[in-house]
Design a protein around this motif. Structure first.
Motif, PDB file in Angstrom:
ATOM      1  N   CYS A 111       0.849  -1.186   0.000  1.00  0.00           N
ATOM      2  CA  CYS A 111       0.000   0.000   0.000  1.00  0.00           C
ATOM      3  C   CYS A 111       0.888   1.241   0.000  1.00  0.00           C
ATOM      4  O   CYS A 111       1.774   1.372   0.851  1.00  0.00           O
ATOM      5  CB  CYS A 111      -0.902  -0.002   1.237  1.00  0.00           C
ATOM      6  SG  CYS A 111      -1.905   1.487   1.415  1.00  0.00           S
ATOM      7  N   PRO A 112       0.675   2.194  -0.929  1.00  0.00           N
ATOM      8  CA  PRO A 112       1.504   3.399  -0.955  1.00  0.00           C
ATOM      9  C   PRO A 112       1.233   4.320   0.243  1.00  0.00           C
ATOM     10  O   PRO A 112       2.069   5.136   0.593  1.00  0.00           O
ATOM     11  CB  PRO A 112       1.121   4.078  -2.270  1.00  0.00           C
ATOM     12  CG  PRO A 112      -0.171   3.480  -2.669  1.00  0.00           C
ATOM     13  CD  PRO A 112      -0.260   2.141  -2.034  1.00  0.00           C
ATOM     14  N   ARG A 113       0.097   4.142   0.903  1.00  0.00           N
ATOM     15  CA  ARG A 113      -0.254   5.006   2.031  1.00  0.00           C
ATOM     16  C   ARG A 113       0.345   4.507   3.350  1.00  0.00           C
ATOM     17  O   ARG A 113       0.968   5.257   4.078  1.00  0.00           O
ATOM     18  CB  ARG A 113      -1.759   5.096   2.156  1.00  0.00           C
ATOM     19  CG  ARG A 113      -2.231   6.023   3.251  1.00  0.00           C
ATOM     20  CD  ARG A 113      -3.724   6.137   3.198  1.00  0.00           C
ATOM     21  NE  ARG A 113      -4.203   7.075   4.185  1.00  0.00           N
ATOM     22  CZ  ARG A 113      -5.450   7.190   4.533  1.00  0.00           C
ATOM     23  NH1 ARG A 113      -6.364   6.427   3.952  1.00  0.00           N
ATOM     24  NH2 ARG A 113      -5.814   8.057   5.435  1.00  0.00           N
ATOM     25  N   CYS A 114       0.151   3.208   3.663  1.00  0.00           N
ATOM     26  CA  CYS A 114       0.616   2.687   4.957  1.00  0.00           C
ATOM     27  C   CYS A 114       1.818   1.759   4.842  1.00  0.00           C
ATOM     28  O   CYS A 114       2.455   1.441   5.842  1.00  0.00           O
ATOM     29  CB  CYS A 114      -0.523   1.989   5.706  1.00  0.00           C
ATOM     30  SG  CYS A 114      -1.095   0.458   4.940  1.00  0.00           S
ATOM     31  N   GLY A 115       2.131   1.267   3.637  1.00  0.00           N
ATOM     32  CA  GLY A 115       3.303   0.428   3.433  1.00  0.00           C
ATOM     33  C   GLY A 115       3.138  -1.038   3.795  1.00  0.00           C
ATOM     34  O   GLY A 115       4.111  -1.781   3.824  1.00  0.00           O
TER      35      GLY A 115
END
Length: 94
Positions: free
Chosen positions: A18-22
Motif C-alpha cells: 500500500c503506498p499510504r501505509c506500506g
C-alpha cells in the motif's frame, strides 16, 4: 480498484504494498502449527513426513507439528516391536 487490507485506502489491483501505509498486500498462508497436524502425522506417519517435506519452507510451524507426529508414531512402533521381541524371548526361556 482494490482496497488495502490494513488502512482501507483504494489501491491499484496489482499493488504489492500500500503506498499510504506500506503494508504488504500479499496473501500469506496461515501457519498456526495446529495440534491436528501432529495427530494426523502420528496416525499416518507417511502423511506426516510428506506434509513436513512440502510445508517446511512455507509453513514451518505446521510442518514441525506433522513431522513430530510422524516421529512419535515411528518411535512408538519401534518400542512396540522391541517389547514384543523381549516378551517372546522371555516366554521361550521357560
Amino acid at each position: 480498484m482494490a482496497y488495502c487490507k490494513n488502512c482501507g485506502n483504494q489501491i491499484d489491483d496489482r499493488a504489492v504494498i500500500c503506498p499510504r501505509c506500506g503494508v504488504s498486500q500479499e496473501n500469506k498462508p496461515v501457519d498456526n502449527g495446529g495440534f491436528g497436524w501432529g495427530v494426523l502425522g502420528c496416525c499416518l506417519p507417511i502423511v506426516g513426513l510428506i506434509l513436513f517435506l512440502v510445508w517446511k519452507d512455507t509453513k514451518p510451524k505446521s510442518a514441525k507439528a506433522a513431522g513430530i507426529g510422524a516421529l512419535v508414531s515411528v518411535g512408538l512402533g519401534v518400542l512396540y516391536y522391541l517389547l514384543i521381541i523381549a516378551i517372546g524371548i522371555g516366554a521361550s526361556s521357560f
